[in-house]
Design a protein around this motif. Structure first.
Motif, PDB file in Angstrom:
ATOM      1  N   PHE A  56      33.288 102.099  63.395  1.00  0.00           N
ATOM      2  CA  PHE A  56      32.904 100.708  63.138  1.00  0.00           C
ATOM      3  C   PHE A  56      34.106  99.792  63.370  1.00  0.00           C
TER       4      PHE A  56
ATOM      5  N   LYS B  30      20.138 102.816  54.923  1.00  0.00           N
ATOM      6  CA  LYS B  30      20.733 101.502  54.640  1.00  0.00           C
ATOM      7  C   LYS B  30      21.597 101.585  53.394  1.00  0.00           C
ATOM      8  N   GLY B  31      22.263 102.721  53.228  1.00  0.00           N
ATOM      9  CA  GLY B  31      23.121 102.936  52.062  1.00  0.00           C
ATOM     10  C   GLY B  31      24.233 101.908  51.999  1.00  0.00           C
ATOM     11  N   ARG B  32      24.603 101.530  50.781  1.00  0.00           N
ATOM     12  CA  ARG B  32      25.685 100.558  50.603  1.00  0.00           C
ATOM     13  C   ARG B  32      27.036 101.248  50.743  1.00  0.00           C
ATOM     14  N   TYR B  33      27.177 102.410  50.128  1.00  0.00           N
ATOM     15  CA  TYR B  33      28.432 103.148  50.207  1.00  0.00           C
ATOM     16  C   TYR B  33      28.189 104.574  49.772  1.00  0.00           C
TER      17      TYR B  33
ATOM     18  N   MET C 160      33.347 104.738  50.165  1.00  0.00           N
ATOM     19  CA  MET C 160      33.407 104.387  51.587  1.00  0.00           C
ATOM     20  C   MET C 160      32.171 103.568  51.962  1.00  0.00           C
ATOM     21  N   LEU C 161      32.381 102.504  52.723  1.00  0.00           N
ATOM     22  CA  LEU C 161      31.271 101.680  53.208  1.00  0.00           C
ATOM     23  C   LEU C 161      30.314 102.506  54.045  1.00  0.00           C
ATOM     24  N   ASP C 162      29.039 102.343  53.776  1.00  0.00           N
ATOM     25  CA  ASP C 162      28.010 103.086  54.519  1.00  0.00           C
ATOM     26  C   ASP C 162      27.341 102.158  55.539  1.00  0.00           C
TER      27      ASP C 162
ATOM     28  N   GLY D 151      24.599 100.684  55.742  1.00  0.00           N
ATOM     29  CA  GLY D 151      23.852  99.500  55.291  1.00  0.00           C
ATOM     30  C   GLY D 151      24.668  98.222  55.373  1.00  0.00           C
ATOM     31  N   ALA D 152      25.966  98.331  55.089  1.00  0.00           N
ATOM     32  CA  ALA D 152      26.826  97.139  55.137  1.00  0.00           C
ATOM     33  C   ALA D 152      26.864  96.578  56.557  1.00  0.00           C
ATOM     34  N   TYR D 153      26.984  97.455  57.538  1.00  0.00           N
ATOM     35  CA  TYR D 153      27.058  97.001  58.934  1.00  0.00           C
ATOM     36  C   TYR D 153      25.682  96.581  59.455  1.00  0.00           C
ATOM     37  N   MET D 154      24.634  97.224  58.928  1.00  0.00           N
ATOM     38  CA  MET D 154      23.273  96.776  59.248  1.00  0.00           C
ATOM     39  C   MET D 154      23.098  95.329  58.808  1.00  0.00           C
ATOM     40  N   LYS D 155      23.559  95.021  57.587  1.00  0.00           N
ATOM     41  CA  LYS D 155      23.429  93.655  57.062  1.00  0.00           C
ATOM     42  C   LYS D 155      24.241  92.672  57.897  1.00  0.00           C
ATOM     43  N   ALA D 156      25.424  93.100  58.340  1.00  0.00           N
ATOM     44  CA  ALA D 156      26.263  92.231  59.167  1.00  0.00           C
ATOM     45  C   ALA D 156      25.515  91.843  60.447  1.00  0.00           C
ATOM     46  N   LEU D 157      24.898  92.835  61.098  1.00  0.00           N
ATOM     47  CA  LEU D 157      24.174  92.556  62.341  1.00  0.00           C
ATOM     48  C   LEU D 157      22.898  91.760  62.069  1.00  0.00           C
TER      49      LEU D 157
END
Lengths: 270, 270
Positions: free
Chosen positions: A130, A155-158, A166-168, A170-176
């Motif tokens: 990432f 869509k796990g948060r971490y 550790m960031l999972d 879901g965090a990057y899914m939300k970013a996109l």
């Protein structure tokens, strides 16, 4: 809360999360959670059906199973429901050609998928992959599509590694989602289709199965939404506040897999 | 829509966005948008007050102004409202010690801020510095705080560089919000306090000022929420769909800054 005998009545099968229940990930694949190798062995000697239901998407199912077997777990590929193979089915059904924002470790799962001229993006837990450049490339692909489709493997948060949280994915899914003004389609927990496919593979109805996981929302809430029961272990990413979650209440909380198996063997029909 | 003379009546000052209005960012700082150097010069020769209101947070205000002056723009540091100095005021007022998830280029803005034992995270547009490791570190800092505070310098979705669209800080703000289950506090556009501080520095009331920007939500919607008028330029990150935005309608759309300045000089009181 009712006695365990009542809460576990009629359970015929168990769905097990992997990371945070069997092992804590980390360097060289991580370490087994104490007691879990032996607990799984006991569970598999019982008459309960057992299946693994994981959102692991950083390594292929084959490599994941190899790692677990190396640690001593009794597990085979055919017993694992994981999101990358499920996503491949969705891609084929819908004629989608993905741009892959995934780690190198899981890329082999997609080797039969046409990735030329992408008309969607698939995002998985990519860890170090990432990078800004990689996430931005996926963003640019989406922005060039008339109808951008984003498929997220969970869509796990971490999650918890031996080195820390550790960031999972879901965090990057939300970013996109935010950057593109779209909503992702989740393949994996807590999507009902994912739990249902695991149940189908066990040949059980939802009311006959129980999920054991460390994620109060993805594992417990997701399974309960499908009509299953669900227990949260106090290992992995568990945090004390989970026992007072505003929306999700597990059917029970146990210290670890070993305690869950003790209770299951004691209270379900032999 | 009413005639421009009516729409611009009573305007005494202009707030200008920088990226996408004056220049398109990119390699070596980017390139001026055609006609914008000359348009700014004309605007500054008029009786209209001019101030710059930017969410630029990847470089310091000093370096940004140096770059713009090098391109030929008539601009000085004292004329620029930018989020890093505004964030420093907030940090001091509230006794916050930030962990900085920012690019090296903007770090100097925080040199008088105590960053030991962080009790909050400040996130800015970090570009390539948004590595997994850096974003995860900020996440871990937040998760260790009893009351996690996340301050975001703007919440833009993306901006345009000469090489293409680029993810902005807002995407990473959303990632951290989701992973930590918190809501960020935004310093910069579209926060009303930010526009109000720019207005104060111009000595104008909201109804006397007009914002010119390329971001339909951050620039146009934000300024209008404060009672200002706002015009969108069809440069920078402008997309044709912006003219049919479901929630925000600009007071006017112009091809570029040059056209906006033509209209302002023609229709505002000399």
């Amino acid at each position: 809360m009712a006695a365990w005998s009542e809460r576990l009545a009629g359970v015929r099968g168990v769905l097990l999360d992997i990371s945070g229940v069997l092992l804590d990930g980390g360097k060289d694949g991580g370490v087994p959670i104490p007691g879990s190798v032996e607990a799984l062995a006991r569970l598999k000697r019982s008459q309960l059906k057992v299946r693994f239901c994981t959102n692991e998407s950083q390594v292929s199912r084959k490599d994941l199973v190899g790692l677990l077997r190396h640690m001593g777990f009794d597990i085979s590929e055919g017993e694992v429901t994981s999101p990358a193979p499920a996503a491949c089915l969705v891609l084929k059904e819908r004629g989608l050609r993905p741009h892959l924002l995934v780690s190198d470790g899981v890329r082999s799962e997609f080797h039969r998928i046409d990735t030329s001229k992408p008309n969607c993006v698939v995002i998985a837990d990519a860890g170090e992959s990432f990078s800004y450049q990689n996430v931005n490339k996926a963003f640019q692909v989406l922005m060039e599509l008339e109808n951008p489709v984003l498929i997220s493997l969970g869509k796990g948060r971490y999650y918890k590694q031996t080195s820390g949280l550790m960031l999972d994915v879901g965090a990057y899914m939300k970013a996109l989602e935010y950057a593109c003004g779209i909503e992702a389609q989740v393949v994996g927990k807590p999507a009902p289709e994912f739990f249902q496919s695991a149940l189908r593979e066990m040949g059980l109805e939802a009311h006959e199965a129980i999920m054991i996981g460390d994620d109060i929302v993805g594992d417990v809430g997701g399974a309960q939404s499908c009509g299953m029961r669900a227990v949260q272990v106090r290992t992995g990413k568990f945090r004390p506040s989970d026992e007072h979650h505003p929306e999700v209440k597990a059917d029970g909380y146990v210290d670890n897999l070993a305690e869950a198996v003790d209770l299951l063997l004691q209270h379900t029909h032999k």
